[in-house]
Design an enzyme around this catalytic site. Sequence first.
Site, mmCIF file in Angstrom:
data_model
loop_
_atom_site.group_PDB
_atom_site.id
_atom_site.type_symbol
_atom_site.label_atom_id
_atom_site.label_comp_id
_atom_site.label_asym_id
_atom_site.label_seq_id
_atom_site.Cartn_x
_atom_site.Cartn_y
_atom_site.Cartn_z
ATOM 1 N N CYS A 10 1.073 -1.401 0.020
ATOM 2 C CA CYS A 10 -0.090 0.108 -0.009
ATOM 3 C C CYS A 10 0.895 1.364 -0.065
ATOM 4 C CB CYS A 10 -1.036 0.125 0.976
ATOM 5 S SG CYS A 10 -0.325 -0.007 2.840
ATOM 6 N N ASN A 13 2.291 1.439 4.136
ATOM 7 C CA ASN A 13 2.812 0.119 4.894
ATOM 8 C C ASN A 13 2.521 0.522 6.493
ATOM 9 O OD1 ASN A 13 5.443 -2.046 5.268
ATOM 10 N ND2 ASN A 13 3.461 -2.623 5.247
ATOM 11 N N CYS A 15 -1.304 0.975 7.537
ATOM 12 C CA CYS A 15 -2.849 0.712 7.533
ATOM 13 C C CYS A 15 -3.123 -0.575 6.745
ATOM 14 C CB CYS A 15 -3.665 1.768 7.049
ATOM 15 S SG CYS A 15 -3.207 3.316 7.788
ATOM 16 N N ARG A 16 -3.159 -0.608 5.509
ATOM 17 C CA ARG A 16 -4.031 -1.656 4.809
ATOM 18 C C ARG A 16 -2.991 -2.914 4.723
ATOM 19 N NH1 ARG A 16 -5.216 1.880 -0.400
ATOM 20 N NH2 ARG A 16 -3.508 2.799 0.598
ATOM 21 N N SER A 17 -1.845 -2.682 4.123
ATOM 22 C CA SER A 17 -0.867 -3.855 3.920
ATOM 23 C C SER A 17 -0.285 -4.663 5.156
ATOM 24 C CB SER A 17 0.228 -3.442 3.108
ATOM 25 O OG SER A 17 1.341 -2.465 3.419
ATOM 26 N N ASP A 126 -8.625 3.316 1.468
ATOM 27 C CA ASP A 126 -7.596 3.705 2.296
ATOM 28 C C ASP A 126 -8.289 4.405 3.579
ATOM 29 O OD1 ASP A 126 -5.431 4.690 3.447
ATOM 30 O OD2 ASP A 126 -4.824 6.144 2.008
HETATM 31 P P1 4NP Z 1 -1.593 2.910 3.918
HETATM 32 O O1 4NP Z 1 -2.447 4.116 4.440
HETATM 33 O O2 4NP Z 1 -1.155 3.019 2.514
HETATM 34 O O3 4NP Z 1 -2.934 1.901 3.894
HETATM 35 O O4 4NP Z 1 -0.788 2.457 4.891
HETATM 36 C C1 4NP Z 1 -1.677 5.317 4.367
HETATM 37 C C2 4NP Z 1 -0.544 5.625 5.398
HETATM 38 C C3 4NP Z 1 -0.099 6.895 5.216
HETATM 39 C C4 4NP Z 1 -0.607 7.919 4.604
HETATM 40 C C5 4NP Z 1 -1.483 7.661 3.526
HETATM 41 C C6 4NP Z 1 -2.225 6.508 3.577
HETATM 42 N N1 4NP Z 1 0.035 9.011 4.383
HETATM 43 O O5 4NP Z 1 -0.251 10.113 3.505
HETATM 44 O O6 4NP Z 1 1.131 9.569 5.230
#
Ligand code: 4NP
Length: 156
Positions: A10, A13, A15-17, A126
């Site tokens: 993702c 790294n 939240c989702r993954s 997300d």
């Molecule tokens: P992830 O979520 O891709 O599922 O880990 C996010 C984590 C951080 C950010 C965006 C989405 N960010 O903008 O910092």
Amino acid sequence: MKKVNILFVCLGNICRSPMAEGVLNSLIKEVKHDNYIEVDSAATHNYHSNAPPDKRACFVASSHGIDITKQRSRQITDDDFAKFDLIFSMDESIHKNLLRRSKRSDYKIKQLADYIKELDYSSIPDPYYGDLNDFENTFSLIKEAMNILLIDLINK
Ligand code: 4NP
């Protein structure tokens, strides 16, 4: 069964993954396939390198009996495209990013959302800018996709 290396990717790294990694690891242990399937996760960007998963992701995973607190964020590397047999992107923009970087490994790259039956989900949402309900919804979509992916992996 031949060993399979699986990577979830993702944006951050955190939240989702990490939730995907935790869910698949817990399922393969349940069905005693943890010797045959190796699971990891990574980010397309280095915004959170070496950080633990988001507290909300940890909370939701833990409420489903899964501990993801020991995971640490890392950015995907060129070597990952060689090492992993299957690489799952969490949404369209991650997918495009991975395809751009993958060179001859593009056949390994799939969208996790393709394993969800409801047609209204073409990506794993997300939850980062949302609240706990968004994390719960994303977790349950990941779980649904993973149950189908696991059957595919076992039947290979
Ligand atoms: P992830 O979520 O891709 O599922 O880990 C996010 C984590 C951080 C950010 C965006 C989405 N960010 O903008 O910092």
